[in-house]
Design a protein around this motif. Structure first.
Motif, short mmCIF file in Angstrom:
data_model
loop_
_atom_site.label_atom_id
_atom_site.label_comp_id
_atom_site.label_asym_id
_atom_site.label_seq_id
_atom_site.Cartn_x
_atom_site.Cartn_y
_atom_site.Cartn_z
N VAL A 21 -3.14 -61.92 -10.77
CA VAL A 21 -3.73 -60.58 -10.82
C VAL A 21 -5.18 -60.76 -11.28
O VAL A 21 -5.43 -61.28 -12.36
N VAL A 22 -6.12 -60.36 -10.42
CA VAL A 22 -7.54 -60.59 -10.69
C VAL A 22 -8.31 -59.27 -10.66
O VAL A 22 -7.88 -58.30 -10.04
N PRO A 23 -9.47 -59.23 -11.33
CA PRO A 23 -10.27 -58.02 -11.33
C PRO A 23 -10.84 -57.71 -9.94
O PRO A 23 -11.16 -58.63 -9.18
N ILE A 24 -10.97 -56.44 -9.65
CA ILE A 24 -11.67 -56.00 -8.44
C ILE A 24 -13.13 -55.87 -8.82
O ILE A 24 -13.48 -55.12 -9.74
N ALA A 25 -14.00 -56.60 -8.13
CA ALA A 25 -15.44 -56.61 -8.44
C ALA A 25 -16.16 -55.51 -7.66
O ALA A 25 -15.66 -54.98 -6.67
N ILE A 26 -17.35 -55.18 -8.16
CA ILE A 26 -18.18 -54.15 -7.52
C ILE A 26 -19.34 -54.81 -6.79
O ILE A 26 -20.05 -55.65 -7.34
N GLN A 27 -19.50 -54.42 -5.54
CA GLN A 27 -20.66 -54.82 -4.75
C GLN A 27 -21.12 -53.59 -3.99
O GLN A 27 -20.34 -52.67 -3.76
N GLU A 38 -26.73 -53.14 7.75
CA GLU A 38 -26.37 -52.93 6.36
C GLU A 38 -26.61 -54.24 5.59
O GLU A 38 -26.34 -55.31 6.10
N GLN A 39 -27.13 -54.15 4.36
CA GLN A 39 -27.44 -55.35 3.58
C GLN A 39 -26.65 -55.36 2.28
O GLN A 39 -26.67 -54.39 1.52
N CYS A 40 -25.98 -56.47 2.02
CA CYS A 40 -25.17 -56.63 0.81
C CYS A 40 -26.05 -56.79 -0.42
O CYS A 40 -27.07 -57.46 -0.37
N VAL A 41 -25.60 -56.18 -1.52
CA VAL A 41 -26.29 -56.29 -2.80
C VAL A 41 -25.21 -56.43 -3.87
O VAL A 41 -24.32 -55.60 -3.97
N ARG A 42 -25.26 -57.50 -4.65
CA ARG A 42 -24.29 -57.68 -5.74
C ARG A 42 -24.95 -57.70 -7.11
O ARG A 42 -24.29 -57.86 -8.11
N THR A 43 -26.26 -57.56 -7.15
CA THR A 43 -26.98 -57.64 -8.41
C THR A 43 -28.11 -56.61 -8.45
O THR A 43 -28.69 -56.29 -7.41
N THR A 44 -28.40 -56.10 -9.62
CA THR A 44 -29.44 -55.09 -9.77
C THR A 44 -30.83 -55.67 -9.68
O THR A 44 -31.77 -54.98 -9.32
N GLY A 46 -31.46 -59.29 -8.67
CA GLY A 46 -31.51 -60.58 -7.99
C GLY A 46 -31.10 -61.76 -8.85
O GLY A 46 -31.06 -62.88 -8.39
N SER A 47 -30.77 -61.49 -10.12
CA SER A 47 -30.36 -62.59 -11.01
C SER A 47 -28.88 -62.47 -11.34
O SER A 47 -28.27 -61.42 -11.14
N PHE A 48 -28.31 -63.55 -11.88
CA PHE A 48 -26.91 -63.50 -12.27
C PHE A 48 -26.68 -62.51 -13.40
O PHE A 48 -25.62 -61.90 -13.50
N GLU A 49 -27.66 -62.31 -14.26
CA GLU A 49 -27.52 -61.37 -15.36
C GLU A 49 -27.36 -59.94 -14.86
O GLU A 49 -26.79 -59.10 -15.55
N GLY A 50 -27.87 -59.64 -13.68
CA GLY A 50 -27.80 -58.29 -13.14
C GLY A 50 -26.60 -58.01 -12.25
O GLY A 50 -26.51 -56.94 -11.66
N CYS A 51 -25.66 -58.95 -12.12
CA CYS A 51 -24.49 -58.75 -11.25
C CYS A 51 -23.73 -57.48 -11.66
O CYS A 51 -23.47 -57.28 -12.85
N VAL A 76 -25.96 -44.94 -8.54
CA VAL A 76 -27.01 -45.06 -9.55
C VAL A 76 -28.10 -46.04 -9.09
O VAL A 76 -29.28 -45.84 -9.37
N ALA A 77 -27.70 -47.07 -8.36
CA ALA A 77 -28.65 -48.07 -7.86
C ALA A 77 -29.29 -47.65 -6.53
O ALA A 77 -30.06 -48.41 -5.94
#
Length: 107
Positions: A21-27, A38-44, A46-51, A76-77
Motif C-alpha cells: 500500500v503506497v501513497p498516491i502522489a500529486i502531479q 499538455e506539459q507535466c509538472v511535478r515541482t513548484t 524545478g527542484s526536488f525541494e518543490g515536489c 493554487v499553482a
C-alpha cells in the motif's frame, strides 16, 4: 492502474500496488494550447525541494494526497490535473500511483 470514484476519491490517499500500500502522489500539468501539448509538472520550482508530494528518498515515500488535495494543489499553482502519463518527469514518483483527470471506465 486503478480507478477511484466519487465520493471515495476524496478520502483515499493510498493505493495497493504490487503487494504494497503506497501513497498516491500529486502531479499537475500545464493545459494544452493550440501551440503546445499538455506539459507535466511535478515541482513548484524545478527542484526536488518543490515536489508537490515531497521527494521520496531512501525509505521515505511521497506525502499521500487525496483527489481534492491534488485538484487544490494544482489550482493554487495555476495548473490542472493531467490527462497523460508523466513518467520520468521528476520527483521520483514513477513507483507511485498519481491522480489524473482521466475518467473512470464505465462499470
Amino acid at each position: 492502474l486503478g480507478c477511484v470514484r466519487y465520493p471515495q476519491r476524496d478520502s483515499v490517499k493510498r493505493w495497493a500496488l504490487r503487494g504494497k500500500v503506497v501513497p498516491i502522489a500529486i502531479q499537475c500539468c500545464r493545459p494544452k494550447t493550440f501551440f503546445r501539448a499538455e506539459q507535466c509538472v511535478r515541482t513548484t520550482d524545478g527542484s526536488f525541494e518543490g515536489c508537490f508530494s515531497g521527494r521520496p528518498a531512501g525509505l521515505n515515500l511521497p506525502r499521500p494526497g487525496s483527489y481534492s488535495d491534488a485538484v487544490r494543489t494544482c489550482a493554487v499553482a495555476g495548473l490542472a490535473l493531467c490527462r497523460q502519463s508523466c513518467a520520468n518527469s521528476g520527483c521520483g514518483y514513477n513507483s507511485n500511483p498519481v491522480w489524473t483527470r482521466l475518467a473512470c471506465p464505465a462499470s
